[in-house]
Design a protein around this motif. Structure first.
Motif, PDB file in Angstrom:
ATOM      1  N   LYS A 206     -12.844 -79.321  -1.849  1.00 35.04           N
ATOM      2  CA  LYS A 206     -13.129 -78.342  -2.898  1.00 35.04           C
ATOM      3  C   LYS A 206     -13.532 -79.030  -4.198  1.00 35.04           C
ATOM      4  O   LYS A 206     -14.537 -78.676  -4.833  1.00 35.04           O
ATOM      5  CB  LYS A 206     -11.894 -77.466  -3.144  1.00 35.04           C
TER       6      LYS A 206
ATOM      7  N   ILE B 277     -17.264 -78.870  -5.993  1.00 41.60           N
ATOM      8  CA  ILE B 277     -17.470 -78.366  -7.361  1.00 41.60           C
ATOM      9  C   ILE B 277     -18.105 -79.453  -8.230  1.00 41.60           C
ATOM     10  O   ILE B 277     -19.026 -79.202  -9.007  1.00 41.60           O
ATOM     11  CB  ILE B 277     -16.138 -77.892  -7.969  1.00 41.60           C
TER      12      ILE B 277
ATOM     13  N   THR C  56     -19.629 -72.889  -6.375  1.00 50.17           N
ATOM     14  CA  THR C  56     -18.837 -72.567  -7.562  1.00 50.17           C
ATOM     15  C   THR C  56     -17.392 -72.290  -7.168  1.00 50.17           C
ATOM     16  O   THR C  56     -17.090 -72.027  -6.000  1.00 50.17           O
ATOM     17  CB  THR C  56     -19.405 -71.329  -8.272  1.00 50.17           C
ATOM     18  N   ARG C  57     -16.514 -72.352  -8.159  1.00 45.72           N
ATOM     19  CA  ARG C  57     -15.095 -72.087  -7.886  1.00 45.72           C
ATOM     20  C   ARG C  57     -14.889 -70.647  -7.425  1.00 45.72           C
ATOM     21  O   ARG C  57     -14.047 -70.369  -6.574  1.00 45.72           O
ATOM     22  CB  ARG C  57     -14.259 -72.361  -9.145  1.00 45.72           C
ATOM     23  N   GLU C  58     -15.670 -69.719  -7.984  1.00 44.99           N
ATOM     24  CA  GLU C  58     -15.541 -68.319  -7.568  1.00 44.99           C
ATOM     25  C   GLU C  58     -15.894 -68.151  -6.092  1.00 44.99           C
ATOM     26  O   GLU C  58     -15.222 -67.417  -5.354  1.00 44.99           O
ATOM     27  CB  GLU C  58     -16.461 -67.432  -8.424  1.00 44.99           C
TER      28      GLU C  58
ATOM     29  N   LEU D 191     -15.662 -70.494  -3.803  1.00 47.40           N
ATOM     30  CA  LEU D 191     -14.610 -71.153  -3.026  1.00 47.40           C
ATOM     31  C   LEU D 191     -13.404 -70.242  -2.827  1.00 47.40           C
ATOM     32  O   LEU D 191     -12.760 -70.266  -1.774  1.00 47.40           O
ATOM     33  CB  LEU D 191     -14.156 -72.442  -3.725  1.00 47.40           C
ATOM     34  N   ASP D 192     -13.094 -69.450  -3.846  1.00 45.73           N
ATOM     35  CA  ASP D 192     -11.923 -68.566  -3.767  1.00 45.73           C
ATOM     36  C   ASP D 192     -12.057 -67.537  -2.648  1.00 45.73           C
ATOM     37  O   ASP D 192     -11.054 -66.991  -2.176  1.00 45.73           O
ATOM     38  CB  ASP D 192     -11.707 -67.863  -5.112  1.00 45.73           C
TER      39      ASP D 192
END
Length: 521
Positions: free
Chosen positions: A307, A311, A317-319, A321-322
């Motif tokens: 992760k 990034i 993006t982190r969004e 990945l969530d």
């Protein structure tokens, strides 16, 4: 040595078999030094190569064989015992033999080798030499075949030519039931010769697997790790071109397991594991495909590291990945430029990342699956076709054009009423055995115009595809028939979607593209 020309090919072929015999039995003898049969085989192989080399006038080969033969004789008499350092020296000698046999102009420093024999501790193992030579040998353009297979092929060719000449003569005179019968016989003979030709192209997968033992042994020794390689799958045969294509990916996967996956003995003790790590290399046949697994009991893949690196490299993006599952995060390993290794080593840091592995496997019509559990280990699975020359295919129509889909990629085919297709959040779905299956219209993916009749038809023909454990439906205009197709490579074509890279010639002489379903859905 021109006078050796007519004998050299025979010498090389037989000598390399004995070299491989030395490699395999020395690995076994290191593990079980009490088994006398192993050292007897080693002595005989070295003695045989020495005799052949003397006849051919290859003095350096003869000298190396004489030296290691003397060591094997001391093993037999119980005068010395094998050590890891002495094993390294003998393996070096075997590597020198392979080089000298392959290239009669090659010269090595014999004095240096003899000094290592006297002082084995002074040798640092050259990890890259053993496995690179193995790959070179695997990719030889020649394939040895049994004489009965060649005889059968020659007989079939003769029968086919006779039938062909009879048919030509009859057709010139008249058309009759007899002519049709001869034509049927000709078709049968062509099928038989096709089978025999394909059989000759097949190579035992053991030829690749057996060479990995040496590489794992050398690398684990250099890293001070205790690793046991267990192999299963003897008896399975693959097309030689497929075997050549997957050798580098398998080498990279095994190096990764040894270098990054498996812990040192002290780390394994701290985690309550046996000091010796285990790598399982398995091959299983699945219809016209083969599944090859590399399974280790190491520390597993660090998802958090993936992760962070994804990034950092702005791959995702982190969004995003969530909203991804662990399986989807693991699949990011195949993204070019994403490596979680803290240091690049000469073992696994050779410019062959998992993205290259996956690309090479896809190029032969296969795919890669990765599963991992932190602290428990990793399982990397390659699913590849047994042959690249002939496959079973399903002939379909899409926008008035014929295409072929490999049967190995198809789970099932169904016909549904258009009213059964539901639209959920702008995506079409059907229900199959209580499962929601998203569907994709093939004409849309391929950028083709839909046929009005197909759109207004009350039924839809759906090809169900299993991609990494998930079902997808591919809608085509109609299904024609299953048939064996001969693959023709489309070299030099630019196709960023990788929806097709091959074609075939149909019975009417027209060309049909072979689609890769996993790239469509």
């Amino acid at each position: 040595m021109s006078e050796n020309g007519k004998y050299r090919e025979m010498f090389v072929q037989e000598a390399l078999e004995h070299v491989e015999n030395l490699n395999q039995h020395l690995l076994k003898y290191e593990k079980e030094p009490n088994v006398k049969e192993y050292v007897d085989v080693l002595f005989r192989s070295a003695h045989t190569i020495k005799g052949m080399a003397a006849t051919m006038g290859y003095d350096q080969i003869r000298e190396i064989c004489k030296t290691i033969e003397e060591i094997f004789d001391k093993f037999r008499k119980g005068e010395i015992t094998i050590t890891s350092e002495l094993g390294n020296v003998i393996f070096l000698g075997i590597d020198h033999l392979r080089q000298l046999i392959n290239d009669e102009t090659k010269k090595i420093d014999l004095v240096e080798f003899l000094n290592y024999v006297k002082n084995p501790i002074g040798l640092t193992t050259n990890k890259s030499e053993s496995d690179s030579m193995s790959v070179q040998q695997i990719k030889s353009p020649t394939v040895r075949v049994k004489m009965q297979d060649l005889d059968a092929l020659v007989n079939l060719v003769g029968e086919m030519m006779i039938s062909k000449m009879r048919l030509e003569q009859m057709i010139q005179t008249y058309s009759s039931d007899e002519a049709r019968e001869v034509l049927m016989n000709l078709g049968r003979l062509i099928t038989d010769i096709q089978y025999q030709t394909m059989k000759i192209r097949l190579v035992p997968i053991d030829q690749v697997f057996n060479r990995f033992s040496r590489m794992v042994r050398d690398v684990s020794t250099s890293l001070n790790k205790k690793i046991r390689l267990e192999m299963e799958g003897s008896g399975i045969e693959l097309d030689r071109t497929v075997l050549d294509a997957i050798t580098d990916p398998l080498l990279h996967m095994l190096r990764n397991s040894v270098d990054h996956g498996l812990e040192t003995p002290s780390e394994r003790r701290e985690r309550g594991k046996p000091e010796t790590g285990t790598i399982h290399l398995k091959a299983n046949r699945m219809g016209d495909r083969v599944e090859i697994q590399v399974i280790d009991d190491g520390k597993g893949i660090d998802l958090e590291a993936i992760k962070a690196k994804a990034i950092e490299k702005k791959i995702i993006t982190r969004e995003e990945l969530d909203h991804m599952s662990n399986e989807e995060i693991v699949e990011l390993i195949g993204t070019p430029g994403l490596s979680t290794a803290k240091t690049i080593t000469d073992i696994s840091g050779r410019g062959v990342g998992m993205d290259v592995v996956m690309t090479k496997v896809k190029n032969v019509g296969g795919h890669v699956k990765i599963s991992t559990e932190k602290g428990k280990g990793t399982n990397i699975t390659l699913i590849i076709p047994m042959s690249l020359a002939i496959i079973g295919g399903l002939l379909v129509n899409i926008s008035n054009q014929k295409y072929v889909l490999p049967l190995s990629s198809i789970s099932t085919t169904i016909t549904v009423d258009n009213k059964e297709i539901r639209n959920v959040h702008g995506k079409e779905m059907i229900v199959l055995r209580d499962k929601i299956v998203p569907i994709i219209r093939a004409s849309k993916v391929l950028g083709l115009d839909s046929i009005p009749d197909a759109v207004t038809n009350t039924q839809a023909h759906v090809i169900v595809i299993d991609k990494d454990g998930r079902l997808y439906g591919l809608v085509v205009d109609s299904l024609e028939k299953e048939q064996e197709v001969v693959i023709k490579r489309l070299d030099g074509m630019s196709n960023t979607l990788a929806t097709f890279s091959d074609a075939t010639i149909l019975q009417d002489g027209k060309v049909a593209l072979i689609l890769e379903p996993s790239s469509l859905v």
